[in-house]
Design a protein around this motif. Structure first.
Motif, PDB file in Angstrom:
ATOM      1  N   THR A  35      12.050 -82.664 -37.746  1.00 22.48           N
ATOM      2  CA  THR A  35      11.044 -81.820 -36.928  1.00 22.48           C
ATOM      3  C   THR A  35      11.352 -80.354 -37.428  1.00 22.48           C
ATOM      4  O   THR A  35      10.197 -79.671 -37.704  1.00 22.48           O
ATOM      5  N   VAL A  36      12.424 -79.797 -38.020  1.00 24.99           N
ATOM      6  CA  VAL A  36      12.567 -78.605 -38.463  1.00 24.99           C
ATOM      7  C   VAL A  36      11.958 -78.772 -39.806  1.00 24.99           C
ATOM      8  O   VAL A  36      11.558 -77.512 -40.403  1.00 24.99           O
ATOM      9  N   ASP A  37      11.978 -79.608 -40.623  1.00 22.06           N
ATOM     10  CA  ASP A  37      11.448 -79.796 -42.072  1.00 22.06           C
ATOM     11  C   ASP A  37       9.919 -79.913 -42.044  1.00 22.06           C
ATOM     12  O   ASP A  37       9.327 -79.131 -42.916  1.00 22.06           O
ATOM     13  N   ALA A  38       9.344 -80.380 -40.730  1.00 22.55           N
ATOM     14  CA  ALA A  38       7.852 -80.428 -40.703  1.00 22.55           C
ATOM     15  C   ALA A  38       7.330 -78.836 -40.456  1.00 22.55           C
ATOM     16  O   ALA A  38       6.293 -78.521 -40.800  1.00 22.55           O
ATOM     17  N   ASP A  39       8.255 -78.294 -39.471  1.00 20.54           N
ATOM     18  CA  ASP A  39       7.806 -76.972 -39.075  1.00 20.54           C
ATOM     19  C   ASP A  39       7.969 -76.124 -40.426  1.00 20.54           C
ATOM     20  O   ASP A  39       7.245 -75.084 -40.394  1.00 20.54           O
ATOM     21  N   ASP A  40       8.841 -76.465 -41.171  1.00 17.48           N
ATOM     22  CA  ASP A  40       8.951 -75.522 -42.521  1.00 17.48           C
ATOM     23  C   ASP A  40       7.760 -75.401 -43.165  1.00 17.48           C
ATOM     24  O   ASP A  40       7.543 -74.518 -44.309  1.00 17.48           O
ATOM     25  N   LYS A  41       6.775 -76.539 -43.217  1.00 17.26           N
ATOM     26  CA  LYS A  41       5.658 -76.676 -43.895  1.00 17.26           C
ATOM     27  C   LYS A  41       4.661 -75.602 -43.224  1.00 17.26           C
ATOM     28  O   LYS A  41       3.601 -75.314 -43.986  1.00 17.26           O
ATOM     29  N   ARG A  42       4.874 -74.935 -42.082  1.00 19.15           N
ATOM     30  CA  ARG A  42       3.967 -73.884 -41.630  1.00 19.15           C
ATOM     31  C   ARG A  42       4.167 -72.502 -42.333  1.00 19.15           C
ATOM     32  O   ARG A  42       3.546 -71.564 -42.288  1.00 19.15           O
ATOM     33  N   ARG A  43       5.374 -72.520 -43.218  1.00 23.51           N
ATOM     34  CA  ARG A  43       5.632 -71.105 -43.825  1.00 23.51           C
ATOM     35  C   ARG A  43       4.389 -70.576 -44.756  1.00 23.51           C
ATOM     36  O   ARG A  43       4.289 -69.315 -44.640  1.00 23.51           O
ATOM     37  N   PRO A  44       3.941 -71.578 -45.449  1.00 26.81           N
ATOM     38  CA  PRO A  44       3.039 -70.938 -46.452  1.00 26.81           C
ATOM     39  C   PRO A  44       1.669 -70.654 -45.567  1.00 26.81           C
ATOM     40  O   PRO A  44       1.054 -69.399 -46.092  1.00 26.81           O
ATOM     41  N   VAL A  45       1.386 -71.312 -44.667  1.00 27.50           N
ATOM     42  CA  VAL A  45       0.387 -70.531 -43.720  1.00 27.50           C
ATOM     43  C   VAL A  45       0.488 -69.378 -43.283  1.00 27.50           C
ATOM     44  O   VAL A  45      -0.328 -68.771 -42.983  1.00 27.50           O
ATOM     45  N   LEU A  46       1.831 -69.121 -42.727  1.00 29.37           N
ATOM     46  CA  LEU A  46       1.920 -67.760 -42.203  1.00 29.37           C
ATOM     47  C   LEU A  46       2.190 -66.719 -43.317  1.00 29.37           C
ATOM     48  O   LEU A  46       1.548 -65.534 -43.346  1.00 29.37           O
ATOM     49  N   GLN A  47       2.603 -67.260 -44.542  1.00 29.69           N
ATOM     50  CA  GLN A  47       2.591 -66.253 -45.655  1.00 29.69           C
ATOM     51  C   GLN A  47       1.273 -65.663 -45.856  1.00 29.69           C
ATOM     52  O   GLN A  47       0.821 -64.815 -46.268  1.00 29.69           O
ATOM     53  N   ALA A  48       0.373 -66.908 -45.842  1.00 27.53           N
ATOM     54  CA  ALA A  48      -1.185 -66.725 -46.120  1.00 27.53           C
ATOM     55  C   ALA A  48      -1.876 -65.872 -45.197  1.00 27.53           C
ATOM     56  O   ALA A  48      -2.562 -64.848 -45.487  1.00 27.53           O
ATOM     57  N   SER A  49      -1.507 -65.916 -43.912  1.00 26.66           N
ATOM     58  CA  SER A  49      -1.771 -64.722 -43.129  1.00 26.66           C
ATOM     59  C   SER A  49      -1.379 -63.274 -43.219  1.00 26.66           C
ATOM     60  O   SER A  49      -2.111 -62.475 -43.161  1.00 26.66           O
TER      61      SER A  49
END
Length: 376
Positions: A202-216
């Protein structure tokens, strides 16, 4: 010889002397009356559009570089500047929020990663511990079973009491019961391992949100940069409501009055600046012996008793007709040869302060050929 012939002879002699004198005087000189005074002429146009609220100078007035000549109504540009500042503040807040969300998410994610790794390690350790306990219980159970068989044989021979046999059987039963509990504990520990590993996924899956937040964050930074550029442009527009003189000079003409709507498409002020020089249009047949630096004497139509001195500064690399708005095209039709004129730039060496030389004034320059090396 008759008196009439003597007079006629004398007349021809005087005429010959005059012609020879004029020829001798004109040798080594080239003159033209197709020459005019020039200065730098600047056509000032506003960079922004709006009504004039003040014209601070008048025609023919001398001005200094940086002096305000006129003002456009600044109020709309002041409002635009405040709006731009507000957009910059909003963009900064949005950027701070995006960075805060990203940083909080990353911090929480890293903490969850550590927790998930620790949970997996703890659960695996519990499995190992329970498995060791189970192995030890199996060994004791095997021993207890051998003891029960041995005591049963001894009890048949009346070598041990029945009570001792029952105690051994009870001990075996207790060990088997403990083993069942340990077996259940092993299953629980193994399920905890699976649960901890699921948390890691689950944590690894959430880690994929990091680029989305960086894009923001990147988008917020771009919005801030755009807002800051808009603010800079708004400040420039406000500054441009004050039309200033770029150089020292004289206002030749104010073409708009207070209240007029002006903009980049209209000339507001014509400014004359710089030192005077002469544009002399010599025939192409006259420039063959001229060189840069040749001494020039100048007669000014406005000052008949004044003669100025100067020198040839440069030749235009082409005839005046060649650079005209509609240059001649001689490739078709009948060709009639016309002597062309080549513009020269003549710099004046010294101009008295009281002498006014303005663009367009007529002059008659005389170039003294091969005089550039002679002292003035």
């Amino acid at each position: 010889m008759s008196l009439r012939l003597k007079r006629l002879f004398l007349l021809f002699a005087v005429a010959a002397v005059v012609i020879i004198g004029l020829w001798w005087w004109s040798m080594g000189k080239e003159t033209t009356d197709d020459a005019f005074i020039e200065r730098d002429v600047v056509y000032l146009r506003p960079r922004v559009t709006g009504p004039l609220v003040n014209v601070a100078v008048g025609d023919n007035q001398q001005v200094k570089a940086g002096e305000v000549l006129a003002r456009i109504d600044p109020q709309p540009f002041e409002v635009a500047l405040e709006n731009a500042r507000a957009r910059v503040a909003n963009a900064k807040a949005a950027l701070d929020s995006a960075r805060g969300s990203r940083d909080a998410f990353v911090a929480d994610l890293e903490a969850r990663k550590e927790q998930a790794k620790a949970a997996v390690s703890v659960a695996q350790a519990q499995v190992v511990q329970q498995q060791r306990t189970l192995d030890a219980q199996d060994a004791r159970i095997d021993q207890a079973r051998r003891d029960v068989k041995r005591y049963e044989a001894l009890a048949k021979r009346k070598q041990v009491s029945q009570q001792t046999l029952e105690n051994t059987r009870t001990q075996l039963s207790t060990l088997e019961s403990d083993r069942s509990a340990t077996q259940a504990a092993v299953a629980v520990a193994e399920s905890q391992v699976q649960s901890a590993r699921a948390s890691e996924k689950t944590v690894d899956a959430d880690d994929k949100r990091r680029p989305v937040l960086q894009a923001s964050v990147d988008q917020a930074e771009a919005s801030l940069a755009q807002a800051q550029a808009d603010l800079h442009q708004a400040q420039l527009n406000l500054d441009w409501t004050a039309i200033t003189a770029p150089v020292d000079g004289w206002v030749s003409e104010i073409q708009s009055k207070t209240g007029s709507m002006v903009g980049p498409q209209s000339t507001l002020v014509i400014l004359v600046s710089g030192n005077p020089w002469i544009k002399a249009n010599y025939k192409e047949t006259q420039i063959g012996g001229m060189t840069i630096g040749d001494r020039v004497s100048v007669e000014v139509d406005a000052y008949p008793d004044l003669e100025l001195s100067g020198h040839v500064a440069s030749f235009q690399p082409g005839t005046g007709a060649r650079f005209a708005l509609l240059p001649p095209e001689n490739a078709t039709g009948n060709f009639v040869k016309v002597v062309q004129r080549v513009p020269l730039r003549i710099e004046l060496d010294d101009v008295p302060e009281q002498v006014q030389l303005w663009p367009g004034m007529s002059v008659v320059p005389t170039v003294h050929l091969d005089s550039h090396s002679q002292p003035e």
